[in-house]
Design a protein around this motif. Structure first.
Motif, short mmCIF file in Angstrom:
data_model
loop_
_atom_site.label_atom_id
_atom_site.label_comp_id
_atom_site.label_asym_id
_atom_site.label_seq_id
_atom_site.Cartn_x
_atom_site.Cartn_y
_atom_site.Cartn_z
N GLN A 14 0.72 -1.75 -0.15
CA GLN A 14 0.31 0.03 0.04
C GLN A 14 0.99 0.92 -0.11
O GLN A 14 0.77 2.31 -0.84
CB GLN A 14 -1.05 0.10 1.22
N SER A 15 1.94 1.30 0.63
CA SER A 15 2.56 2.76 0.94
C SER A 15 3.42 2.71 -0.71
O SER A 15 3.48 3.82 -0.61
CB SER A 15 4.37 2.32 1.57
N ILE A 16 3.79 1.97 -1.66
CA ILE A 16 4.07 1.99 -2.81
C ILE A 16 2.80 2.41 -3.27
O ILE A 16 3.93 3.93 -4.73
CB ILE A 16 4.67 1.28 -3.73
N GLU A 17 1.81 2.47 -3.81
CA GLU A 17 0.81 2.51 -4.02
C GLU A 17 0.67 4.10 -3.86
O GLU A 17 0.27 4.88 -4.55
CB GLU A 17 -0.17 1.59 -3.66
N ARG A 18 0.35 4.45 -2.73
CA ARG A 18 0.03 5.71 -1.93
C ARG A 18 1.45 6.73 -2.98
O ARG A 18 0.92 7.51 -3.50
CB ARG A 18 0.10 5.66 -0.63
N GLY A 19 2.61 6.57 -2.13
CA GLY A 19 3.69 7.18 -3.34
C GLY A 19 3.49 7.64 -4.82
O GLY A 19 3.49 8.99 -5.20
N PHE A 20 3.17 6.22 -5.40
CA PHE A 20 3.12 6.85 -6.97
C PHE A 20 1.88 7.40 -6.80
O PHE A 20 2.09 8.02 -7.67
CB PHE A 20 3.03 5.16 -7.39
N ALA A 21 0.53 7.49 -6.21
CA ALA A 21 -0.91 8.60 -5.95
C ALA A 21 -0.13 9.97 -6.21
O ALA A 21 -0.86 10.67 -6.52
CB ALA A 21 -1.78 7.76 -5.32
N VAL A 22 0.97 10.20 -5.12
CA VAL A 22 1.74 11.88 -4.68
C VAL A 22 1.75 12.04 -5.87
O VAL A 22 2.00 12.90 -6.55
CB VAL A 22 2.15 11.36 -2.61
N LEU A 23 2.75 11.18 -6.64
CA LEU A 23 3.68 11.27 -7.54
C LEU A 23 2.56 11.69 -8.80
O LEU A 23 3.18 12.91 -9.10
CB LEU A 23 4.79 10.33 -8.19
N ARG A 24 1.91 11.09 -9.06
CA ARG A 24 0.64 11.39 -9.80
C ARG A 24 -0.05 13.06 -9.88
O ARG A 24 -0.74 13.60 -10.52
CB ARG A 24 -0.70 10.32 -9.99
N VAL A 25 -0.58 13.19 -8.70
CA VAL A 25 -0.13 14.47 -8.48
C VAL A 25 -0.31 16.02 -9.03
O VAL A 25 -1.39 16.88 -9.92
CB VAL A 25 -0.98 15.16 -6.57
N PHE A 26 0.99 15.53 -9.88
CA PHE A 26 1.74 17.19 -10.05
C PHE A 26 1.39 16.44 -11.62
O PHE A 26 1.95 15.94 -12.60
CB PHE A 26 3.41 16.62 -9.97
N ASP A 27 0.79 18.43 -11.74
CA ASP A 27 0.93 17.88 -13.53
C ASP A 27 0.73 19.68 -14.27
O ASP A 27 1.33 19.80 -13.17
CB ASP A 27 -0.45 17.36 -14.15
N ALA A 28 0.11 19.69 -15.20
CA ALA A 28 0.10 20.65 -15.55
C ALA A 28 -0.54 21.71 -14.99
O ALA A 28 -0.43 22.37 -14.77
CB ALA A 28 -0.49 20.45 -17.00
N ASP A 29 -2.13 21.16 -14.31
CA ASP A 29 -2.30 22.48 -13.26
C ASP A 29 -2.31 22.08 -12.40
O ASP A 29 -3.13 23.27 -11.51
CB ASP A 29 -3.77 21.02 -13.54
#
Length: 271
Positions: A14-29
């Motif tokens: 779960q911690s890896i899933e959460r880490g990638f979820a955080v990274l995916r927040v960074f976008d053009a918006d």
């Protein structure tokens, strides 16, 4: 007896899933979100987000800017690892360069990831498009020519899953009716290529053809994209289709498809 899904859940970290979820927040918006922004976007608690951001900072993938966070160039290494280990992207680059020089149009290579087409290689020309098409960019597969190529030759469960999901209208031309979209996919498969005008963005016109591996499976889509103000769909097709089919055939040969295989070849599938 536990369900297969339950066993699969137990095997996930779960911690890896959460880490990638955080990274995916960074976008053009949200290029520089606050920790509160990240928590709202992911549904995670602020303490959890803080720990994940600090871990990512320790690993060199993000850094703080005041009370905000931004990605560092190290995240590009993730894409580099993909291209270094993925023969399609690696082999395609010189073919894309030659095709762009021959046609004078921007060309790209995309693969399917869930309901998105993801660009893995790109050779642009000096014309600005209204949307970002660069390696790593994701676009909704149903509204793009590359995505329709990747869906048209895919397995029925994949297609059914994409068509069952919400199909947003990005413009007044976007096909949002699942039945009509399935008919579009049949047409793409029948003729061997896809052209889409103004469905993701009113100014975007693109044409795509399939690229196959040594088994004959469609593993990527080769796309040419331009401004709809420059060409009609018929004009773009007349200009780039034949060179694109020839390029796709050469690329497929390098990926192991037997020489002489037709880039328009049809295979049995969900239709």
């Amino acid at each position: 007896m536990g369900s297969p899904q339950g066993a699969e859940d137990r095997d996930r970290i779960q911690s890896i899933e959460r880490g990638f979820a955080v990274l995916r927040v960074f976008d053009a918006d949200r290029p520089r979100p606050t920790s509160t922004d990240v928590a709202e976007a992911t549904g995670l608690s602020r303490p959890a987000v803080r720990r994940i951001l600090l871990t990512l900072q320790h690993l060199g993938y993000v850094r703080p800017v005041g009370n905000r966070w931004r990605l560092t160039p190290r995240v590009l290494s993730l894409a580099q690892h993909y291209t270094a280990t993925n023969s399609v992207a690696d082999i395609a680059q010189p073919h894309l360069t030659a095709l762009a020089e021959r046609t004078g149009e921007s060309v790209s290579l995309a693969v399917l990831d869930g309901g998105d087409a993801v660009w893995v290689a790109r050779v642009p020309v000096r014309r600005l498009l209204s949307i970002d098409i660069s390696p790593g960019s994701r676009v909704p597969a149903p509204a793009t020519s590359a995505g329709r190529v990747l869906l048209a030759w895919n397995d029925e469960p994949v297609i059914a899953s994409v068509l069952a999901a919400e199909l947003p209208a990005y413009t007044d031309r976007t096909v949002t009716d699942p039945r009509r979209l399935r008919a579009e996919l049949r047409e793409v498969r029948a003729r061997g290529w896809a052209v889409v005008a103004g469905e993701l963005d009113l100014d975007l016109l693109s044409l795509s053809v399939p690229v196959r591996d040594h088994t004959g499976e469609v593993v990527a889509a080769l796309a040419a994209s331009t401004s709809a103000a420059r060409f009609t769909a018929d004009e773009l097709t007349a200009k780039v289709l034949d060179p694109m089919l020839a390029t796709a055939s050469r690329l497929s040969t390098e990926l192991g498809q037997p020489r002489g295989a037709d880039a328009r070849e049809r295979r049995e599938g969900f239709f």
